[in-house]
Design a protein around this motif. Structure first.
Motif: not given
Length: 412
Positions: A80-84, A86-96
């Motif tokens: 719903q916002n920039f922070i949320q 950004a957190l999902t993209r951080v999670g994608v980075g950790f997984g990949e």
């Protein structure tokens, strides 16, 4: 797996305008989401996960990684916002971070040296297919269902693929081959002592900056400069970018395997030569008049993009293959993680961010065409990469590269 790895990473590129409008973001923030938010975590997690793969089970680490980034991609559709976001993209980075290095290591075990570049090229083709899926499907889904459904729908299949991967892919190493030095610092020091590997890593970092800047901002370039919608931009980016890149990866991988049988320095020479040629091709593409076309169907400028994409594919299979041949066998995942994580941090972190920042700075003067000149400014970066590839070849001596015997912390 490689398809979803790149699709989930790059799908935002074709939906920049929709996401920024819904979440009230500017191009700097979108550049951060496509770049640093992913790349920093990808870098920090890559080497520890690669070491875990070398010590434990490469297929299991890859499967857990695939599950993680797929869930985080789907959650991105609910942000719903920039922070949320950004957190999902951080999670994608950790997984990949846990996927590509173990996969490169497994291919090095499955395939004899004289055919490894071709095998690595198939990983590259999978990545390019993922880029195509992200841009073509992402653009179509975003136009018809919205960007949120687009993210959720590409994230969910990876969850099921993770189970398929762990039950069908095997790790064929002998138990003795899984002994890795207990001290990561000593293992990294050993890799740092291999000069060609160090130079190769720097080369990959430098060539990744323009490569990722182009990959993640070119769909937006097509939308703003050529006034396409998301679906059109996705299709044209596939035709001019993803498809010729896949063809180029297979073509160059086949011939570099042949050339390297005579002199393994071709693994560095070829990417160096190609990096020099890329500069005029990409600059011409970005500055070419948009009103000239072939029979009113395809803009003439796209010929230059196709040529650049064909050549730009040469560096990836060559770098992947040379990296695993320069290091001890039981450090291949860590070595692959070292160069690819650094390249991702610098390339994915800086490339999209630099373009986004330049867009914001140039927009008052050039409006929607600011992205054109931002990409032109980035196009000279391959020259620095070419210099480092040639230095890598020089450090390899006579070109007879033979990996060192596996080492342990005790033997070091």
């Amino acid at each position: 797996m490689s398809v979803f790895n790149t699709c989930d990473r790059t799908i935002l590129s074709v939906m920049v305008d929709e996401i920024s409008r819904d979440l009230a973001l500017d191009d700097r923030q979108m550049g951060f989401l496509m770049g640093l938010a992913f790349a920093v975590t990808y870098f920090l997690a890559g080497i520890p996960l690669a070491r875990l793969a070398d010590r434990w089970s490469r297929p299991k680490v890859v499967s857990l990684a695939l599950f993680t980034w797929s869930v985080m991609t789907a959650l991105g559709g609910m942000a719903q916002n920039f922070i949320q976001m950004a957190l999902t993209r951080v999670g994608v980075g950790f997984g990949e971070a846990g996927a590509s290095p173990p996969n490169q290591a497994m291919i090095a075990e499955y395939v004899p040296p004289e055919r490894r570049a071709r095998a690595m090229a198939l990983l590259t083709v999978g990545s390019i297919a993922g880029l195509a899926l992200g841009t073509v499907y992402g653009g179509w889904a975003s136009s018809n269902w919205g960007w949120r459904i687009a993210l959720i729908s590409v994230g969910l299949p990876g969850i099921f693929l993770a189970g398929l991967f762990v039950f069908t892919v095997r790790d064929y190493r002998q138990s003795d081959d899984r002994r890795v030095g207990d001290n990561l610092w000593l293992q990294m020091r050993e890799l740092a002592a291999i000069k060609p590997f160090v130079y190769l890593t720097i080369s990959a970092c430098l060539v990744s900056i323009p490569a990722m800047g182009r990959a993640l901002w070119e769909p937006t370039f097509l939308r703003r400069v050529y006034e396409m919608d998301a679906s059109q931009a996705g299709v044209w980016y596939f035709i001019t970018g993803a498809l010729p890149t896949a063809i180029g990866a297979l073509f160059f991988a086949y011939y570099i395997d042949k050339l390297a049988q005579r002199d393994k320095r071709w693994y560095a020479w070829l990417p160096g030569i190609v990096s020099v040629v890329l500069v005029p091709l990409t600059i011409t593409f970005y500055l070419y008049p948009t009103d000239l076309s072939f029979f009113g169907i395809m803009p003439q400028a796209f010929i230059w993009s196709i040529a650049a994409s064909l050549l730009g594919a040469a560096w990836t299979p060559a770098t992947m293959t040379l990296a695993v041949q320069l290091v001890p066998g039981n450090s291949r995942s860590v070595a692959a993680a070292t160069w690819s994580m650094l390249a991702s941090l610098i390339g994915t972190g800086l490339g999209p961010l630099v373009v986004g920042d330049l867009n914001a700075r140039l927009e008052p003067a050039y409006g929607t065409e600011a992205v054109r000149y931002s990409l032109v400014a980035l196009s000279a970066a391959p020259l620095a990469a070419a210099a480092m590839y040639f230095l890598t070849a020089r450090a390899m001596g006579d070109g007879k590269v033979v990996g060192k015997q596996p080492l342990t912390a005790r033997s070091i």
